[in-house]
Motif scaffolding. Structure first.
Motif, mmCIF file in Angstrom:
data_model
loop_
_atom_site.group_PDB
_atom_site.id
_atom_site.type_symbol
_atom_site.label_atom_id
_atom_site.label_comp_id
_atom_site.label_asym_id
_atom_site.label_seq_id
_atom_site.Cartn_x
_atom_site.Cartn_y
_atom_site.Cartn_z
ATOM 1 N N GLY A 130 0.801 -1.227 0.000
ATOM 2 C CA GLY A 130 0.000 0.000 0.000
ATOM 3 C C GLY A 130 0.827 1.267 0.000
ATOM 4 O O GLY A 130 0.343 2.328 -0.385
ATOM 5 N N HIS A 131 2.087 1.179 0.408
ATOM 6 C CA HIS A 131 2.904 2.396 0.461
ATOM 7 C C HIS A 131 3.148 2.990 -0.917
ATOM 8 O O HIS A 131 3.500 4.140 -1.057
ATOM 9 N N ARG A 132 2.931 2.205 -1.977
ATOM 10 C CA ARG A 132 3.135 2.736 -3.331
ATOM 11 C C ARG A 132 2.122 3.834 -3.656
ATOM 12 O O ARG A 132 2.388 4.713 -4.456
ATOM 13 N N PHE A 133 0.955 3.773 -3.033
ATOM 14 C CA PHE A 133 -0.086 4.763 -3.291
ATOM 15 C C PHE A 133 0.012 5.961 -2.360
ATOM 16 O O PHE A 133 -0.157 7.092 -2.773
ATOM 17 N N ILE A 134 0.271 5.703 -1.097
ATOM 18 C CA ILE A 134 0.284 6.763 -0.091
ATOM 19 C C ILE A 134 1.696 7.266 0.162
ATOM 20 O O ILE A 134 1.906 8.398 0.536
ATOM 21 N N GLY A 135 2.687 6.445 -0.042
ATOM 22 C CA GLY A 135 4.069 6.767 0.311
ATOM 23 C C GLY A 135 4.408 6.065 1.603
ATOM 24 O O GLY A 135 3.582 5.984 2.513
ATOM 25 N N SER A 136 5.599 5.522 1.671
ATOM 26 C CA SER A 136 5.971 4.798 2.885
ATOM 27 C C SER A 136 6.110 5.767 4.050
ATOM 28 O O SER A 136 6.343 6.964 3.875
ATOM 29 N N VAL A 137 5.973 5.234 5.239
ATOM 30 C CA VAL A 137 6.132 6.038 6.455
ATOM 31 C C VAL A 137 7.526 6.658 6.473
ATOM 32 O O VAL A 137 7.695 7.844 6.777
ATOM 33 N N ALA A 138 8.539 5.868 6.109
ATOM 34 C CA ALA A 138 9.921 6.359 6.129
ATOM 35 C C ALA A 138 10.096 7.555 5.184
ATOM 36 O O ALA A 138 10.675 8.570 5.575
ATOM 37 N N VAL A 139 9.588 7.434 3.970
ATOM 38 C CA VAL A 139 9.727 8.533 3.000
ATOM 39 C C VAL A 139 8.998 9.772 3.501
ATOM 40 O O VAL A 139 9.517 10.888 3.411
ATOM 41 N N ARG A 140 7.827 9.594 4.060
ATOM 42 C CA ARG A 140 7.065 10.736 4.571
ATOM 43 C C ARG A 140 7.788 11.401 5.738
ATOM 44 O O ARG A 140 7.790 12.621 5.858
ATOM 45 N N LEU A 141 8.426 10.605 6.606
ATOM 46 C CA LEU A 141 9.191 11.179 7.721
ATOM 47 C C LEU A 141 10.394 11.962 7.216
ATOM 48 O O LEU A 141 10.703 13.045 7.718
ATOM 49 N N VAL A 142 11.081 11.411 6.225
ATOM 50 C CA VAL A 142 12.232 12.110 5.650
ATOM 51 C C VAL A 142 11.784 13.423 5.020
ATOM 52 O O VAL A 142 12.389 14.479 5.233
ATOM 53 N N LYS A 143 10.694 13.385 4.241
ATOM 54 C CA LYS A 143 10.196 14.595 3.578
ATOM 55 C C LYS A 143 9.735 15.653 4.577
ATOM 56 O O LYS A 143 9.807 16.844 4.293
ATOM 57 N N ALA A 144 9.265 15.213 5.742
ATOM 58 C CA ALA A 144 8.839 16.196 6.768
ATOM 59 C C ALA A 144 10.006 17.045 7.218
ATOM 60 O O ALA A 144 9.840 18.201 7.578
ATOM 61 N N GLY A 145 11.206 16.461 7.209
ATOM 62 C CA GLY A 145 12.412 17.215 7.539
ATOM 63 C C GLY A 145 12.484 17.727 8.957
ATOM 64 O O GLY A 145 13.134 18.735 9.224
ATOM 65 N N LEU A 146 11.849 17.042 9.894
ATOM 66 C CA LEU A 146 11.824 17.510 11.279
ATOM 67 C C LEU A 146 12.911 16.894 12.146
ATOM 68 O O LEU A 146 13.289 17.470 13.151
ATOM 69 N N TRP A 147 13.394 15.711 11.763
ATOM 70 C CA TRP A 147 14.424 15.001 12.517
ATOM 71 C C TRP A 147 15.287 14.245 11.524
ATOM 72 O O TRP A 147 14.846 13.906 10.437
ATOM 73 N N PRO A 148 16.502 13.878 11.944
ATOM 74 C CA PRO A 148 17.252 12.917 11.134
ATOM 75 C C PRO A 148 16.499 11.587 11.181
ATOM 76 O O PRO A 148 16.045 11.164 12.242
ATOM 77 N N VAL A 149 16.328 10.948 10.034
ATOM 78 C CA VAL A 149 15.604 9.691 9.954
ATOM 79 C C VAL A 149 16.533 8.629 9.388
ATOM 80 O O VAL A 149 17.145 8.843 8.336
ATOM 81 N N THR A 150 16.624 7.502 10.068
ATOM 82 C CA THR A 150 17.400 6.365 9.586
ATOM 83 C C THR A 150 16.418 5.263 9.215
ATOM 84 O O THR A 150 15.546 4.918 10.005
ATOM 85 N N VAL A 151 16.561 4.743 7.994
ATOM 86 C CA VAL A 151 15.690 3.665 7.520
ATOM 87 C C VAL A 151 16.518 2.390 7.462
ATOM 88 O O VAL A 151 17.527 2.334 6.771
ATOM 89 N N VAL A 152 16.093 1.385 8.199
ATOM 90 C CA VAL A 152 16.820 0.115 8.311
ATOM 91 C C VAL A 152 16.109 -0.927 7.441
ATOM 92 O O VAL A 152 14.913 -1.115 7.578
ATOM 93 N N PRO A 153 16.863 -1.576 6.538
ATOM 94 C CA PRO A 153 16.234 -2.599 5.669
ATOM 95 C C PRO A 153 15.822 -3.845 6.439
ATOM 96 O O PRO A 153 16.269 -4.112 7.503
#
Length: 153
Positions: A130-153
């Protein structure tokens, strides 16, 4: 002319104080929590493990009786985390807390990071199509630009 002072590094005063790690029970979120635990231990930061309880599950939206499954998921996560912490008693001075917030994963993590005054956020990669339609949580957090975000595979 003024004499310039050499730059001094203040050891022990830099770095994050609170690291938020999002948990949902998936393998990637558990890896993210483990990674965040290592960061928190090395930085002497508080690790805030956050589970966001969905306000309305997909089953409830379709009229299927769901009961209190999100509360059970939170309890299972706490049990799993405590068991892992006991296995790794050499983790030393790792300080951690478990929090639950309600809402969708993105807004729940934003609320958690704001309320807990996070310096960094760590999340796992999305395991949902479903993230393909809404955007993944990680991408949305990064785009918010409020904190450094680390995405772990």
């Amino acid at each position: 002319m003024t004499e310039q002072q050499p730059h001094r590094f203040e050891r022990g005063t830099d770095g994050p104080k609170v690291i938020v790690a999002g948990l949902d029970g998936s393998d990637s979120s558990m890896r993210a929590a483990a990674y965040a635990a290592g960061l928190a231990r090395r930085q002497n930061a508080m690790l805030a493990l956050v589970y966001v309880q969905p306000v309305m599950t997909a089953g409830a939206a379709l009229g299927v009786p769901v009961g209190d499954t999100t509360g059970e998921v939170a309890e299972d996560l706490v049990s799993e985390i405590r068991a892992a912490a006991e296995r790794f008693s050499d983790a030393g001075n790792l300080r951690w807390e478990f929090h639950t917030f309600r809402g969708d994963p993105y807004n729940g993590l934003v609320t958690a990071a704001d309320e807990l005054k996070a310096d960094a956020v760590v999340v796992g990669t999305s395991e949902s199509a479903g993230h393909r339609f809404i955007g993944s949580v990680a991408v949305r957090l990064v785009k918010a630009g409020l904190w450094p975000v680390t995405v772990v595979p």
